[in-house]
Design a protein around this motif. Structure first.
Motif, PDB file in Angstrom:
ATOM      1  N   GLU A   1     -33.955  71.026 -37.327  1.00 50.35           N
ATOM      2  CA  GLU A   1     -35.250  70.582 -36.835  1.00 50.35           C
ATOM      3  C   GLU A   1     -36.163  70.106 -37.951  1.00 50.35           C
ATOM      4  O   GLU A   1     -37.254  69.644 -37.681  1.00 50.35           O
ATOM      5  N   LYS A   2     -35.710  70.243 -39.191  1.00 48.83           N
ATOM      6  CA  LYS A   2     -36.547  69.829 -40.313  1.00 48.83           C
ATOM      7  C   LYS A   2     -35.931  68.641 -41.049  1.00 48.83           C
ATOM      8  O   LYS A   2     -36.083  68.493 -42.249  1.00 48.83           O
ATOM      9  N   ASN A   3     -35.227  67.798 -40.315  1.00 48.79           N
ATOM     10  CA  ASN A   3     -34.626  66.618 -40.919  1.00 48.79           C
ATOM     11  C   ASN A   3     -35.693  65.622 -41.332  1.00 48.79           C
ATOM     12  O   ASN A   3     -36.676  65.411 -40.619  1.00 48.79           O
ATOM     13  N   GLU A   4     -35.479  65.004 -42.484  1.00 47.89           N
ATOM     14  CA  GLU A   4     -36.378  63.947 -42.941  1.00 47.89           C
ATOM     15  C   GLU A   4     -36.106  62.670 -42.144  1.00 47.89           C
ATOM     16  O   GLU A   4     -34.947  62.304 -41.918  1.00 47.89           O
ATOM     17  N   LEU A   5     -37.175  61.999 -41.761  1.00 48.46           N
ATOM     18  CA  LEU A   5     -37.024  60.751 -41.011  1.00 48.46           C
ATOM     19  C   LEU A   5     -36.242  59.723 -41.824  1.00 48.46           C
ATOM     20  O   LEU A   5     -35.390  59.003 -41.291  1.00 48.46           O
ATOM     21  N   ALA A   6     -36.508  59.663 -43.123  1.00 49.28           N
ATOM     22  CA  ALA A   6     -35.861  58.665 -43.974  1.00 49.28           C
ATOM     23  C   ALA A   6     -34.382  58.941 -44.197  1.00 49.28           C
ATOM     24  O   ALA A   6     -33.672  58.084 -44.715  1.00 49.28           O
ATOM     25  N   ALA A 145     -35.404  57.689 -30.551  1.00 50.61           N
ATOM     26  CA  ALA A 145     -36.580  58.481 -30.922  1.00 50.61           C
ATOM     27  C   ALA A 145     -36.898  58.310 -32.404  1.00 50.61           C
ATOM     28  O   ALA A 145     -38.066  58.202 -32.793  1.00 50.61           O
ATOM     29  N   ASN A 146     -35.866  58.266 -33.240  1.00 49.77           N
ATOM     30  CA  ASN A 146     -36.089  58.076 -34.677  1.00 49.77           C
ATOM     31  C   ASN A 146     -36.659  56.697 -34.980  1.00 49.77           C
ATOM     32  O   ASN A 146     -37.528  56.547 -35.844  1.00 49.77           O
ATOM     33  N   LEU A 147     -36.182  55.671 -34.277  1.00 52.77           N
ATOM     34  CA  LEU A 147     -36.694  54.316 -34.499  1.00 52.77           C
ATOM     35  C   LEU A 147     -38.157  54.205 -34.056  1.00 52.77           C
ATOM     36  O   LEU A 147     -38.961  53.549 -34.720  1.00 52.77           O
ATOM     37  N   ARG A 148     -38.504  54.864 -32.970  1.00 55.26           N
ATOM     38  CA  ARG A 148     -39.907  54.864 -32.530  1.00 55.26           C
ATOM     39  C   ARG A 148     -40.770  55.665 -33.504  1.00 55.26           C
ATOM     40  O   ARG A 148     -41.932  55.320 -33.756  1.00 55.26           O
ATOM     41  N   GLY A 175     -40.219  61.071 -48.882  1.00 56.58           N
ATOM     42  CA  GLY A 175     -40.063  62.208 -47.982  1.00 56.58           C
ATOM     43  C   GLY A 175     -41.388  62.713 -47.452  1.00 56.58           C
ATOM     44  O   GLY A 175     -42.460  62.178 -47.752  1.00 56.58           O
ATOM     45  N   GLY A 176     -41.296  63.733 -46.627  1.00 56.34           N
ATOM     46  CA  GLY A 176     -42.493  64.319 -46.036  1.00 56.34           C
ATOM     47  C   GLY A 176     -42.730  63.892 -44.600  1.00 56.34           C
ATOM     48  O   GLY A 176     -43.636  64.403 -43.948  1.00 56.34           O
ATOM     49  N   ASN A 177     -41.924  62.958 -44.091  1.00 56.59           N
ATOM     50  CA  ASN A 177     -42.039  62.521 -42.700  1.00 56.59           C
ATOM     51  C   ASN A 177     -40.867  63.114 -41.917  1.00 56.59           C
ATOM     52  O   ASN A 177     -39.712  62.744 -42.147  1.00 56.59           O
ATOM     53  N   ARG A 178     -41.158  64.031 -41.021  1.00 54.97           N
ATOM     54  CA  ARG A 178     -40.112  64.720 -40.273  1.00 54.97           C
ATOM     55  C   ARG A 178     -39.581  63.852 -39.135  1.00 54.97           C
ATOM     56  O   ARG A 178     -40.348  63.148 -38.463  1.00 54.97           O
ATOM     57  N   ALA A 179     -38.283  63.940 -38.927  1.00 60.36           N
ATOM     58  CA  ALA A 179     -37.671  63.276 -37.779  1.00 60.36           C
ATOM     59  C   ALA A 179     -38.059  64.026 -36.516  1.00 60.36           C
ATOM     60  O   ALA A 179     -38.232  65.253 -36.540  1.00 60.36           O
ATOM     61  N   PRO A 180     -38.210  63.319 -35.402  1.00 64.77           N
ATOM     62  CA  PRO A 180     -38.592  64.008 -34.160  1.00 64.77           C
ATOM     63  C   PRO A 180     -37.491  64.950 -33.691  1.00 64.77           C
ATOM     64  O   PRO A 180     -36.303  64.689 -33.890  1.00 64.77           O
ATOM     65  N   VAL A 181     -37.908  66.043 -33.067  1.00 66.36           N
ATOM     66  CA  VAL A 181     -36.974  67.028 -32.537  1.00 66.36           C
ATOM     67  C   VAL A 181     -36.638  66.647 -31.104  1.00 66.36           C
ATOM     68  O   VAL A 181     -37.524  66.453 -30.277  1.00 66.36           O
TER      69      VAL A 181
END
Length: 200
Positions: A1-6, A145-148, A175-181
């Motif tokens: 749940e703490k994956n980086e968006l990038a 969801a990740n693309l949005r 970093g610092g931008n979390r991927a949506p859960v």
């Protein structure tokens, strides 16, 4: 749940696209974008692109006053693939229109705020539909969801007002931008003790 968006592959595709539109000499970023569902270019077509680059490079070296001589430079620096896509006349059919598309997108990235440029690229390139078609059904919701979320992140960096596309690429890679859960009622969730205690 703490994956980086990038760190998400589909987001890396779009970051690579923005990177090459800002820094045209970044051939690796362009290769990633070309291989992605955005264009779906094959390895064989990429090989043809390199062969076209070599032809243009040889012509620029042989004729110092040619249009590509400036790109080649005195030190015989390779001509960027982005320029090859826009100038070569013997490209394979799959790459024939890519140069014009990238030139259009490059104009948007250079003249619009990052969010607006990305939104225009999403619409013009039918990005969400292309990724939905290329993704397995069980991963589709997460990919979309990740693309949005990438579009949303473009508004969050510096409030979306003062950043440039270059600044956005750097901020995402930092970093610092979390991927949506993704909420899935049938999924088994593994939580830390601290995370589970909050659900009591």
């Amino acid at each position: 749940e703490k994956n980086e968006l990038a760190d998400m592959p589909e987001v890396q595709d779009l970051i690579g696209l923005l990177d090459v539109l800002v820094s045209p000499a970044h051939n690796l970023s362009l290769a990633r974008a070309l291989k992605s569902p955005l264009f779906g270019i094959s390895d064989a077509d990429l090989v043809q692109l390199v062969l076209c680059q070599r032809v243009l490079q040889a012509a620029a070296t042989a004729v110092p006053g040619s249009a590509n001589a400036a790109a080649a430079g005195a030190a015989n620096v390779p001509i960027p693939w982005l320029q090859v896509l826009q100038t070569a006349t013997d490209l394979p059919p799959a790459l024939a229109q890519v140069g014009a598309t990238l030139a259009l997108w490059k104009g948007w990235v250079g003249s619009l705020p990052p969010h607006d440029a990305l939104s225009a690229i999403y619409h013009h390139g039918d990005v969400l539909a292309r990724y939905a078609a290329a993704t397995a059904p069980h991963q589709r919701d997460s990919v979309l969801a990740n693309l949005r979320a990438l579009l949303a992140a473009a508004l969050q960096v510096d409030g979306g007002r003062y950043t440039t596309a270059y600044g956005l690429v750097r901020a995402l890679r930092a970093g610092g931008n979390r991927a949506p859960v993704r909420a899935d009622t049938l999924a088994v969730r593994l939580l830390t003790i601290h995370g589970a205690k909050g659900l009591e």
